[in-house]
Design a protein around this motif. Sequence first.
Motif, PDB file in Angstrom:
ATOM      1  N   GLY A 191       0.783  -1.220   0.000  1.00  0.00           N
ATOM      2  CA  GLY A 191       0.000   0.000   0.000  1.00  0.00           C
ATOM      3  C   GLY A 191       0.813   1.267   0.000  1.00  0.00           C
ATOM      4  O   GLY A 191       0.275   2.361  -0.127  1.00  0.00           O
ATOM      5  N   ARG A 192       2.147   1.162   0.100  1.00  0.00           N
ATOM      6  CA  ARG A 192       2.975   2.358   0.166  1.00  0.00           C
ATOM      7  C   ARG A 192       3.192   2.983  -1.204  1.00  0.00           C
ATOM      8  O   ARG A 192       3.405   4.185  -1.306  1.00  0.00           O
ATOM      9  CB  ARG A 192       4.333   2.016   0.781  1.00  0.00           C
ATOM     10  CG  ARG A 192       4.265   1.713   2.265  1.00  0.00           C
ATOM     11  CD  ARG A 192       4.835   2.848   3.058  1.00  0.00           C
ATOM     12  NE  ARG A 192       4.844   2.536   4.486  1.00  0.00           N
ATOM     13  CZ  ARG A 192       4.626   3.422   5.425  1.00  0.00           C
ATOM     14  NH1 ARG A 192       4.328   4.662   5.092  1.00  0.00           N
ATOM     15  NH2 ARG A 192       4.670   3.087   6.690  1.00  0.00           N
ATOM     16  N   THR A 193       3.173   2.168  -2.240  1.00  0.00           N
ATOM     17  CA  THR A 193       3.401   2.696  -3.578  1.00  0.00           C
ATOM     18  C   THR A 193       2.197   3.495  -4.033  1.00  0.00           C
ATOM     19  O   THR A 193       1.115   2.949  -4.205  1.00  0.00           O
ATOM     20  CB  THR A 193       3.690   1.552  -4.566  1.00  0.00           C
ATOM     21  OG1 THR A 193       4.790   0.795  -4.086  1.00  0.00           O
ATOM     22  CG2 THR A 193       4.027   2.105  -5.938  1.00  0.00           C
ATOM     23  N   GLN A 194       2.383   4.794  -4.216  1.00  0.00           N
ATOM     24  CA  GLN A 194       1.258   5.678  -4.515  1.00  0.00           C
ATOM     25  C   GLN A 194       1.388   6.341  -5.879  1.00  0.00           C
ATOM     26  O   GLN A 194       0.677   7.303  -6.162  1.00  0.00           O
ATOM     27  CB  GLN A 194       1.149   6.747  -3.427  1.00  0.00           C
ATOM     28  CG  GLN A 194       0.984   6.181  -2.037  1.00  0.00           C
ATOM     29  CD  GLN A 194       1.445   7.163  -0.994  1.00  0.00           C
ATOM     30  OE1 GLN A 194       1.149   8.347  -1.091  1.00  0.00           O
ATOM     31  NE2 GLN A 194       2.175   6.686  -0.015  1.00  0.00           N
ATOM     32  N   HIS A 195       2.294   5.867  -6.705  1.00  0.00           N
ATOM     33  CA  HIS A 195       2.510   6.470  -8.003  1.00  0.00           C
ATOM     34  C   HIS A 195       2.042   5.543  -9.115  1.00  0.00           C
ATOM     35  O   HIS A 195       1.796   4.357  -8.894  1.00  0.00           O
ATOM     36  CB  HIS A 195       3.997   6.810  -8.197  1.00  0.00           C
ATOM     37  CG  HIS A 195       4.550   7.714  -7.151  1.00  0.00           C
ATOM     38  ND1 HIS A 195       5.069   7.246  -5.964  1.00  0.00           N
ATOM     39  CD2 HIS A 195       4.655   9.063  -7.103  1.00  0.00           C
ATOM     40  CE1 HIS A 195       5.473   8.273  -5.234  1.00  0.00           C
ATOM     41  NE2 HIS A 195       5.229   9.389  -5.899  1.00  0.00           N
ATOM     42  N   ILE A 196       1.915   6.094 -10.310  1.00  0.00           N
ATOM     43  CA  ILE A 196       1.574   5.316 -11.494  1.00  0.00           C
ATOM     44  C   ILE A 196       2.860   5.069 -12.276  1.00  0.00           C
ATOM     45  O   ILE A 196       3.557   6.017 -12.638  1.00  0.00           O
ATOM     46  CB  ILE A 196       0.556   6.064 -12.371  1.00  0.00           C
ATOM     47  CG1 ILE A 196      -0.740   6.312 -11.595  1.00  0.00           C
ATOM     48  CG2 ILE A 196       0.253   5.267 -13.631  1.00  0.00           C
ATOM     49  CD1 ILE A 196      -1.767   7.113 -12.373  1.00  0.00           C
ATOM     50  N   ASN A 197       3.183   3.808 -12.502  1.00  0.00           N
ATOM     51  CA  ASN A 197       4.412   3.462 -13.202  1.00  0.00           C
ATOM     52  C   ASN A 197       4.112   2.970 -14.607  1.00  0.00           C
ATOM     53  O   ASN A 197       3.239   2.110 -14.803  1.00  0.00           O
ATOM     54  CB  ASN A 197       5.177   2.376 -12.429  1.00  0.00           C
ATOM     55  CG  ASN A 197       5.663   2.879 -11.087  1.00  0.00           C
ATOM     56  OD1 ASN A 197       6.315   3.916 -11.005  1.00  0.00           O
ATOM     57  ND2 ASN A 197       5.338   2.157 -10.025  1.00  0.00           N
ATOM     58  N   PHE A 198       4.834   3.515 -15.575  1.00  0.00           N
ATOM     59  CA  PHE A 198       4.638   3.177 -16.981  1.00  0.00           C
ATOM     60  C   PHE A 198       5.810   2.348 -17.494  1.00  0.00           C
ATOM     61  O   PHE A 198       6.976   2.687 -17.253  1.00  0.00           O
ATOM     62  CB  PHE A 198       4.519   4.450 -17.826  1.00  0.00           C
ATOM     63  CG  PHE A 198       3.195   5.148 -17.696  1.00  0.00           C
ATOM     64  CD1 PHE A 198       2.216   4.996 -18.671  1.00  0.00           C
ATOM     65  CD2 PHE A 198       2.919   5.935 -16.597  1.00  0.00           C
ATOM     66  CE1 PHE A 198       0.991   5.629 -18.550  1.00  0.00           C
ATOM     67  CE2 PHE A 198       1.696   6.574 -16.462  1.00  0.00           C
ATOM     68  CZ  PHE A 198       0.733   6.419 -17.441  1.00  0.00           C
ATOM     69  N   PHE A 199       5.482   1.274 -18.212  1.00  0.00           N
ATOM     70  CA  PHE A 199       6.490   0.428 -18.842  1.00  0.00           C
ATOM     71  C   PHE A 199       6.214   0.400 -20.340  1.00  0.00           C
ATOM     72  O   PHE A 199       5.096   0.080 -20.775  1.00  0.00           O
ATOM     73  CB  PHE A 199       6.444  -0.993 -18.275  1.00  0.00           C
ATOM     74  CG  PHE A 199       6.539  -1.038 -16.771  1.00  0.00           C
ATOM     75  CD1 PHE A 199       7.709  -0.678 -16.129  1.00  0.00           C
ATOM     76  CD2 PHE A 199       5.446  -1.407 -16.008  1.00  0.00           C
ATOM     77  CE1 PHE A 199       7.791  -0.705 -14.747  1.00  0.00           C
ATOM     78  CE2 PHE A 199       5.515  -1.436 -14.627  1.00  0.00           C
ATOM     79  CZ  PHE A 199       6.699  -1.086 -13.993  1.00  0.00           C
ATOM     80  N   SER A 200       7.185   0.754 -21.119  1.00  0.00           N
ATOM     81  CA  SER A 200       7.011   0.798 -22.570  1.00  0.00           C
ATOM     82  C   SER A 200       7.171  -0.585 -23.176  1.00  0.00           C
ATOM     83  O   SER A 200       7.953  -1.412 -22.698  1.00  0.00           O
ATOM     84  CB  SER A 200       8.027   1.757 -23.198  1.00  0.00           C
ATOM     85  OG  SER A 200       9.347   1.292 -22.975  1.00  0.00           O
ATOM     86  N   ILE A 201       6.406  -0.834 -24.250  1.00  0.00           N
ATOM     87  CA  ILE A 201       6.523  -2.068 -25.026  1.00  0.00           C
ATOM     88  C   ILE A 201       6.862  -1.657 -26.454  1.00  0.00           C
ATOM     89  O   ILE A 201       6.120  -0.915 -27.091  1.00  0.00           O
ATOM     90  CB  ILE A 201       5.207  -2.866 -25.025  1.00  0.00           C
ATOM     91  CG1 ILE A 201       4.748  -3.185 -23.597  1.00  0.00           C
ATOM     92  CG2 ILE A 201       5.371  -4.144 -25.845  1.00  0.00           C
ATOM     93  CD1 ILE A 201       5.686  -4.086 -22.828  1.00  0.00           C
TER      94      ILE A 201
END
Length: 231
Positions: A58-68
């Motif tokens: 629950g600590r991760t509060q960001h949106i992470n993007f991974f490119s394909i």
Amino acid sequence: MSKLWQARFYKTVNHLRDLPKLDVPEVAFVGRSNAGKSSAINTLCNQKSLAFASKTPGRTQHINFFSIGGAHVGQHRHDPVRESEIDMFLVDLPGYGFAQVSGSAKEHWQKLLSDYLIHRQQLTGLVLVMDARHPFQPLDVQLLEWFAVTGKPVHCLLTKADKLNRSESTNALKQVDTILKSYVDEEGNPFPFTAQLFSSTKRIGIKEATDTILQLAGGNEPPDTPDLPEQ
């Protein structure tokens, strides 16, 4: 070789203004903090630590993007990504259910998540990650019902299927399918909801999940909807 193996970390976002500017499809992963979301992403992308699993759920509060796309695989994982060749993004959304954050931070986090899910036109589908042993906990149901009005597809990934025997797995999938089929629009048409069993440990369901994620890379215009439900 799976196309998802080309996945590279692209950026972390804490404000809508920082969202990627590229007009490519995005498929987002969401689920409870202990549902195995990070493990599923890492397994599908054939990488050990692409998605970060916090030691404190629950600590991760960001949106992470991974490119394909736009990068090599295997030993070339550190090669730079060619932005012009990016085909899509996998998006890792904050886990929910055990958020140990202050009131103001939680309000910002929920607003960010809500605005992204509703107003992000590039978002073409959602992968709802649930523990196969405990599907459709209250927050899972809230999220599904809230997101359903967008009309976008949802694929339920029932993780940790290796913890169930064959009979239990079959029953769990039948239960989830029955629940999903109960969701219909005003004209009685079923929502575009699907489900499958998955295990990162035993590598169950990887091809099915990969094929579905790539199929989700379509497009939809999001309608107006209410705010994200309180957690």
